[in-house]
Motif scaffolding. Structure first.
Motif, PDB file in Angstrom:
ATOM      1  N   ARG A  61       6.192  22.950  14.625  1.00 45.58           N
ATOM      2  CA  ARG A  61       5.865  22.028  13.536  1.00 45.58           C
ATOM      3  C   ARG A  61       5.803  20.645  14.130  1.00 45.58           C
ATOM      4  O   ARG A  61       6.790  19.912  14.139  1.00 45.58           O
ATOM      5  CB  ARG A  61       6.918  22.101  12.448  1.00 45.58           C
ATOM      6  N   LYS A  62       4.668  20.316  14.671  1.00 50.61           N
ATOM      7  CA  LYS A  62       4.465  19.025  15.316  1.00 50.61           C
ATOM      8  C   LYS A  62       3.405  18.245  14.562  1.00 50.61           C
ATOM      9  O   LYS A  62       2.424  18.807  14.091  1.00 50.61           O
ATOM     10  CB  LYS A  62       3.989  19.209  16.762  1.00 50.61           C
ATOM     11  N   THR A  63       3.597  16.949  14.479  1.00 50.10           N
ATOM     12  CA  THR A  63       2.583  16.078  13.925  1.00 50.10           C
ATOM     13  C   THR A  63       1.480  15.935  14.954  1.00 50.10           C
ATOM     14  O   THR A  63       1.751  15.679  16.124  1.00 50.10           O
ATOM     15  CB  THR A  63       3.181  14.691  13.617  1.00 50.10           C
ATOM     16  N   TYR A  64       0.253  16.130  14.537  1.00 59.73           N
ATOM     17  CA  TYR A  64      -0.882  15.988  15.432  1.00 59.73           C
ATOM     18  C   TYR A  64      -1.386  14.549  15.409  1.00 59.73           C
ATOM     19  O   TYR A  64      -1.330  13.876  14.383  1.00 59.73           O
ATOM     20  CB  TYR A  64      -2.031  16.907  15.007  1.00 59.73           C
ATOM     21  N   CYS A  65      -1.900  14.112  16.553  1.00 64.50           N
ATOM     22  CA  CYS A  65      -2.470  12.767  16.658  1.00 64.50           C
ATOM     23  C   CYS A  65      -3.625  12.813  17.644  1.00 64.50           C
ATOM     24  O   CYS A  65      -3.488  13.362  18.735  1.00 64.50           O
ATOM     25  CB  CYS A  65      -1.404  11.780  17.140  1.00 64.50           C
ATOM     26  N   ALA A  66      -4.725  12.221  17.279  1.00 65.51           N
ATOM     27  CA  ALA A  66      -5.914  12.186  18.138  1.00 65.51           C
ATOM     28  C   ALA A  66      -5.880  11.012  19.119  1.00 65.51           C
ATOM     29  O   ALA A  66      -6.775  10.873  19.948  1.00 65.51           O
ATOM     30  CB  ALA A  66      -7.174  12.104  17.288  1.00 65.51           C
ATOM     31  N   GLY A  67      -4.851  10.182  19.046  1.00 67.76           N
ATOM     32  CA  GLY A  67      -4.746   9.007  19.909  1.00 67.76           C
ATOM     33  C   GLY A  67      -4.950   7.740  19.101  1.00 67.76           C
ATOM     34  O   GLY A  67      -5.571   7.760  18.040  1.00 67.76           O
ATOM     35  N   CYS A  68      -4.430   6.641  19.599  1.00 70.13           N
ATOM     36  CA  CYS A  68      -4.497   5.373  18.867  1.00 70.13           C
ATOM     37  C   CYS A  68      -5.931   4.917  18.597  1.00 70.13           C
ATOM     38  O   CYS A  68      -6.304   4.687  17.447  1.00 70.13           O
ATOM     39  CB  CYS A  68      -3.751   4.287  19.636  1.00 70.13           C
ATOM     40  N   LEU A  69      -6.726   4.778  19.634  1.00 66.63           N
ATOM     41  CA  LEU A  69      -8.094   4.281  19.459  1.00 66.63           C
ATOM     42  C   LEU A  69      -8.983   5.263  18.696  1.00 66.63           C
ATOM     43  O   LEU A  69      -9.708   4.841  17.790  1.00 66.63           O
ATOM     44  CB  LEU A  69      -8.713   3.907  20.801  1.00 66.63           C
ATOM     45  N   PRO A  70      -8.947   6.572  19.019  1.00 61.95           N
ATOM     46  CA  PRO A  70      -9.783   7.507  18.247  1.00 61.95           C
ATOM     47  C   PRO A  70      -9.450   7.522  16.751  1.00 61.95           C
ATOM     48  O   PRO A  70     -10.314   7.775  15.921  1.00 61.95           O
ATOM     49  CB  PRO A  70      -9.502   8.862  18.897  1.00 61.95           C
ATOM     50  N   ARG A  71      -8.199   7.224  16.398  1.00 60.90           N
ATOM     51  CA  ARG A  71      -7.814   7.168  14.981  1.00 60.90           C
ATOM     52  C   ARG A  71      -8.128   5.819  14.363  1.00 60.90           C
ATOM     53  O   ARG A  71      -7.887   5.599  13.184  1.00 60.90           O
ATOM     54  CB  ARG A  71      -6.315   7.428  14.820  1.00 60.90           C
ATOM     55  N   GLY A  72      -8.608   4.874  15.163  1.00 62.20           N
ATOM     56  CA  GLY A  72      -8.915   3.543  14.644  1.00 62.20           C
ATOM     57  C   GLY A  72      -7.682   2.699  14.413  1.00 62.20           C
ATOM     58  O   GLY A  72      -7.694   1.781  13.594  1.00 62.20           O
ATOM     59  N   LYS A  73      -6.597   2.985  15.123  1.00 68.63           N
ATOM     60  CA  LYS A  73      -5.334   2.277  14.909  1.00 68.63           C
ATOM     61  C   LYS A  73      -5.057   1.191  15.943  1.00 68.63           C
ATOM     62  O   LYS A  73      -4.011   0.583  15.915  1.00 68.63           O
ATOM     63  CB  LYS A  73      -4.167   3.280  14.924  1.00 68.63           C
ATOM     64  N   ASN A  74      -5.976   0.952  16.875  1.00 71.90           N
ATOM     65  CA  ASN A  74      -5.783   0.009  17.976  1.00 71.90           C
ATOM     66  C   ASN A  74      -4.558   0.380  18.806  1.00 71.90           C
ATOM     67  O   ASN A  74      -4.678   0.844  19.903  1.00 71.90           O
ATOM     68  CB  ASN A  74      -5.730  -1.432  17.515  1.00 71.90           C
ATOM     69  N   CYS A  75      -3.365   0.197  18.298  1.00 74.00           N
ATOM     70  CA  CYS A  75      -2.153   0.576  19.029  1.00 74.00           C
ATOM     71  C   CYS A  75      -1.032   0.839  18.025  1.00 74.00           C
ATOM     72  O   CYS A  75      -0.607  -0.067  17.315  1.00 74.00           O
ATOM     73  CB  CYS A  75      -1.742  -0.516  20.006  1.00 74.00           C
ATOM     74  N   THR A  76      -0.573   2.054  17.979  1.00 75.12           N
ATOM     75  CA  THR A  76       0.481   2.432  17.046  1.00 75.12           C
ATOM     76  C   THR A  76       1.737   1.603  17.269  1.00 75.12           C
ATOM     77  O   THR A  76       2.389   1.185  16.322  1.00 75.12           O
ATOM     78  CB  THR A  76       0.808   3.929  17.210  1.00 75.12           C
ATOM     79  N   PHE A  77       2.096   1.359  18.526  1.00 76.36           N
ATOM     80  CA  PHE A  77       3.339   0.666  18.837  1.00 76.36           C
ATOM     81  C   PHE A  77       3.288  -0.831  18.563  1.00 76.36           C
ATOM     82  O   PHE A  77       4.276  -1.422  18.156  1.00 76.36           O
ATOM     83  CB  PHE A  77       3.700   0.855  20.318  1.00 76.36           C
ATOM     84  N   MET A  78       2.174  -1.461  18.846  1.00 78.99           N
ATOM     85  CA  MET A  78       2.152  -2.916  18.913  1.00 78.99           C
ATOM     86  C   MET A  78       1.400  -3.632  17.795  1.00 78.99           C
ATOM     87  O   MET A  78       1.650  -4.797  17.543  1.00 78.99           O
ATOM     88  CB  MET A  78       1.535  -3.352  20.252  1.00 78.99           C
ATOM     89  N   LYS A  79       0.479  -2.974  17.134  1.00 81.11           N
ATOM     90  CA  LYS A  79      -0.445  -3.706  16.257  1.00 81.11           C
ATOM     91  C   LYS A  79       0.219  -4.435  15.096  1.00 81.11           C
ATOM     92  O   LYS A  79      -0.250  -5.475  14.686  1.00 81.11           O
ATOM     93  CB  LYS A  79      -1.540  -2.781  15.735  1.00 81.11           C
ATOM     94  N   LYS A  80       1.327  -3.924  14.579  1.00 86.13           N
ATOM     95  CA  LYS A  80       1.984  -4.593  13.458  1.00 86.13           C
ATOM     96  C   LYS A  80       2.625  -5.906  13.883  1.00 86.13           C
ATOM     97  O   LYS A  80       2.858  -6.782  13.066  1.00 86.13           O
ATOM     98  CB  LYS A  80       3.047  -3.675  12.854  1.00 86.13           C
ATOM     99  N   ASN A  81       2.938  -6.021  15.172  1.00 92.47           N
ATOM    100  CA  ASN A  81       3.618  -7.201  15.681  1.00 92.47           C
ATOM    101  C   ASN A  81       2.713  -8.123  16.476  1.00 92.47           C
ATOM    102  O   ASN A  81       3.175  -9.104  17.035  1.00 92.47           O
ATOM    103  CB  ASN A  81       4.792  -6.770  16.567  1.00 92.47           C
ATOM    104  N   CYS A  82       1.451  -7.777  16.559  1.00 90.57           N
ATOM    105  CA  CYS A  82       0.544  -8.570  17.378  1.00 90.57           C
ATOM    106  C   CYS A  82      -0.755  -8.818  16.624  1.00 90.57           C
ATOM    107  O   CYS A  82      -1.510  -7.879  16.350  1.00 90.57           O
ATOM    108  CB  CYS A  82       0.252  -7.846  18.691  1.00 90.57           C
ATOM    109  N   GLU A  83      -0.981 -10.064  16.314  1.00 91.08           N
ATOM    110  CA  GLU A  83      -2.186 -10.439  15.565  1.00 91.08           C
ATOM    111  C   GLU A  83      -3.460 -10.098  16.351  1.00 91.08           C
ATOM    112  O   GLU A  83      -4.439  -9.618  15.788  1.00 91.08           O
ATOM    113  CB  GLU A  83      -2.146 -11.929  15.248  1.00 91.08           C
ATOM    114  N   LYS A  84      -3.440 -10.323  17.650  1.00 90.53           N
ATOM    115  CA  LYS A  84      -4.627 -10.057  18.473  1.00 90.53           C
ATOM    116  C   LYS A  84      -4.986  -8.573  18.467  1.00 90.53           C
ATOM    117  O   LYS A  84      -6.152  -8.216  18.359  1.00 90.53           O
ATOM    118  CB  LYS A  84      -4.418 -10.550  19.901  1.00 90.53           C
ATOM    119  N   LEU A  85      -3.976  -7.711  18.595  1.00 96.03           N
ATOM    120  CA  LEU A  85      -4.244  -6.268  18.541  1.00 96.03           C
ATOM    121  C   LEU A  85      -4.614  -5.834  17.129  1.00 96.03           C
ATOM    122  O   LEU A  85      -5.511  -5.017  16.949  1.00 96.03           O
ATOM    123  CB  LEU A  85      -3.031  -5.466  19.017  1.00 96.03           C
ATOM    124  N   GLY A  86      -3.895  -6.353  16.157  1.00 93.63           N
ATOM    125  CA  GLY A  86      -4.172  -5.995  14.773  1.00 93.63           C
ATOM    126  C   GLY A  86      -5.608  -6.291  14.370  1.00 93.63           C
ATOM    127  O   GLY A  86      -6.208  -5.557  13.594  1.00 93.63           O
TER     128      GLY A  86
END
Length: 151
Positions: free
Chosen positions: A32-57
């Protein structure tokens, strides 16, 4: 390995447990694992950093090393956790990409994370190939690097 799987923070999503679980369809194999296609393919820029970085966001940089604050405190904290627990450094990845380019980085990652047993990909989060190392993971679903198999 694909360039689109390298997140702006330097994470290689292609060696992440959630990406490899999706790629190997582990839920059909009893996980029972959560699947993820990757940050960029999901359109998330960066899961770890985007909420804290305006440039990445806002998608203003492709990689964190392009920022005048590189490496920022958040990236340093993330890097420390990954070096300690997962045997990889996002900051080192980013410096290598900056100095040698993405193609050479992908070649290096292919060599580094290649399973010597089956040619699959070793997961950075547990040190197992999720192709041929599934028995170990089935025995201990919370397996971490170098643990002794549970009886």
């Amino acid at each position: 390995m694909e360039g689109k799987l390298i997140a702006p923070c330097g994470m290689n999503c292609g060696i992440c447990v959630s990406y490899l679980a999706m790629k190997n369809d582990l839920n059909k194999k009893g996980f029972r694992k959560t699947y993820c296609a990757g940050c960029l393919p999901r359109g998330k820029n960066c899961t770890f950093m985007k909420k804290n970085c305006e440039k990445l966001g806002k998608g203003l940089v492709r990689f964190c090393y392009e920022c005048s604050d590189f490496p920022c405190r958040r990236l340093k904290d993330l890097d420390k956790r990954y070096r300690t627990k997962y045997h990889m450094s996002m900051i080192e990845n980013l410096i290598f990409i900056k100095e040698h380019g993405i193609e050479r980085f992908l070649e290096r990652e292919e060599e580094r994370w290649n399973c010597p047993e089956c040619g699959g990909v070793i997961c950075c989060h547990n040190g197992l190939c999720l192709n041929c190392g599934l028995e170990t993971l089935l025995q201990n679903k919370q397996y971490h690097w170098g643990e002794e198999p549970k009886d």
